[in-house]
Design a protein around this motif. Sequence first.
Motif, PDB file in Angstrom:
ATOM      1  N   SER A 249      25.406  39.538  -6.199  1.00 40.62           N
ATOM      2  CA  SER A 249      26.190  39.427  -4.814  1.00 40.62           C
ATOM      3  C   SER A 249      25.926  38.268  -4.017  1.00 40.62           C
ATOM      4  O   SER A 249      26.764  37.557  -3.406  1.00 40.62           O
ATOM      5  CB  SER A 249      26.063  40.639  -3.814  1.00 40.62           C
ATOM      6  N   THR A 250      24.307  37.884  -4.113  1.00 40.71           N
ATOM      7  CA  THR A 250      24.176  36.698  -3.345  1.00 40.71           C
ATOM      8  C   THR A 250      24.635  35.308  -4.122  1.00 40.71           C
ATOM      9  O   THR A 250      24.908  34.300  -3.645  1.00 40.71           O
ATOM     10  CB  THR A 250      22.444  36.656  -3.401  1.00 40.71           C
ATOM     11  N   PHE A 251      24.621  35.549  -5.429  1.00 46.58           N
ATOM     12  CA  PHE A 251      25.147  34.399  -6.224  1.00 46.58           C
ATOM     13  C   PHE A 251      26.535  33.977  -5.871  1.00 46.58           C
ATOM     14  O   PHE A 251      26.765  32.788  -5.592  1.00 46.58           O
ATOM     15  CB  PHE A 251      24.846  34.534  -7.719  1.00 46.58           C
ATOM     16  N   PHE A 252      27.455  35.062  -5.878  1.00 43.82           N
ATOM     17  CA  PHE A 252      28.769  34.749  -5.463  1.00 43.82           C
ATOM     18  C   PHE A 252      28.935  34.539  -4.129  1.00 43.82           C
ATOM     19  O   PHE A 252      29.706  33.897  -3.560  1.00 43.82           O
ATOM     20  CB  PHE A 252      29.510  35.888  -5.921  1.00 43.82           C
ATOM     21  N   SER A 253      28.017  34.622  -3.151  1.00 40.38           N
ATOM     22  CA  SER A 253      27.999  34.244  -1.792  1.00 40.38           C
ATOM     23  C   SER A 253      27.656  32.876  -1.547  1.00 40.38           C
ATOM     24  O   SER A 253      28.311  32.198  -0.907  1.00 40.38           O
ATOM     25  CB  SER A 253      26.714  35.275  -1.046  1.00 40.38           C
ATOM     26  N   ALA A 254      26.811  32.544  -2.637  1.00 40.62           N
ATOM     27  CA  ALA A 254      26.376  30.993  -2.841  1.00 40.62           C
ATOM     28  C   ALA A 254      27.777  30.208  -3.069  1.00 40.62           C
ATOM     29  O   ALA A 254      28.170  29.054  -2.765  1.00 40.62           O
ATOM     30  CB  ALA A 254      25.472  30.800  -3.569  1.00 40.62           C
TER      31      ALA A 254
END
Length: 385
Positions: A249-254
């Motif tokens: 989820s953090t990756f796609f937030s980036a």
Amino acid sequence: MNPESWRVKTAILLVSSLTIMSMITISASLPDMTKTFSQHSNAAGLVKLVLSFPALFIALSAIIAGLIIDKFGRLKLLGLALVLYAVAGSSGYWLDNLYLILVGRALLGVCVGISMTIVTTLVADYYQGQARQKFAGIQIAIMSIGGIIFITLGGFLADIHWRVPFLLYFFSILILPFTYLYLKEPKVQSETKTVKKGISSPKVIWFVFINVMLMWIIFFIIPVQIPFYLKSAIGIEKNALIGIAIASSTFFSAVSAFSYSKIKDKLNYQQVFCLGYFLMALAYVCIALSNSYAMVMLGMLLVGLGMGVLIPNANIWVMQLAPIEIRGREIGRLTTFWFMGQFLSPIILLPLLEFISQAQLFYTIAVVLIVLSLSFFIWQLKQRK
């Protein structure tokens, strides 16, 4: 000092990365930590509080930090905050008393409240217009990438022992030299040390603050509850896989944060919020419907894309609304509402699990998100008329 220098930007981004890692690095450790402290009558609740407890003290300290940096300067507190960050953050590795671990997490929160308020204010000080918009997106993206690295490491290290991920907090000591070498007190701050009485921001800034709190109340259920959801509902036992799910989820937030500047060029603030909340609503529906690890990962993808545009959108809006003379105070308030949302999230949402299932909880959150998305859609339509 040249704000466009890669050294200056690297220093700001490194300090920014400490914010997300402060909260979710130990997420994969929670189930095993609960077993260790099972002698406590409310072990599950106290251990989940270990994750969210820093947010309360970030919220309490950020607003005070904002007032201090408006009066005395941006950088005077940063070095001390980074040193104490390492000491407090690693306390879970050394301490055997759950309540003392909570004290360490509280001190960690104070350090983050200071450091985040400082670096976010520096972004507003160093950059203007399009440059600020672009860098704010990069800042959130790098924070997200830092979160990916640390939560993934935390997942693998938690398979060794749940205490080991706490050692990752020593990363702040590695950052310390960069702040002393490359960050300088901005000229704009030295020229506005005396805050003029009567200066205030437009009232709409309070709407942004409250919206930020709601945004984090809704999102923070992911790192708090997903480890337990994956184990109980999906049957995932490996902590590394739990860490990867949350980190995704953090990756796609980036990914979406890197694109924020281009998105903002085409949409106004209300439209960006409408889009972000709609993506998050789809994410929570996917999680509620999931009967496999892949379906949960799809939800993590969508929730990340949504948060990746919501966070810089709120930050830039506040930077635009806040007068220079009280910029630190207003960004301190932004930080306060941001982390008050994270602290309140498990307090408000987890008691619902006494009455409804985990899947029903995610459905309920999805409905709230749809309402928020529609509200911003209607607002921007009225604004056009």
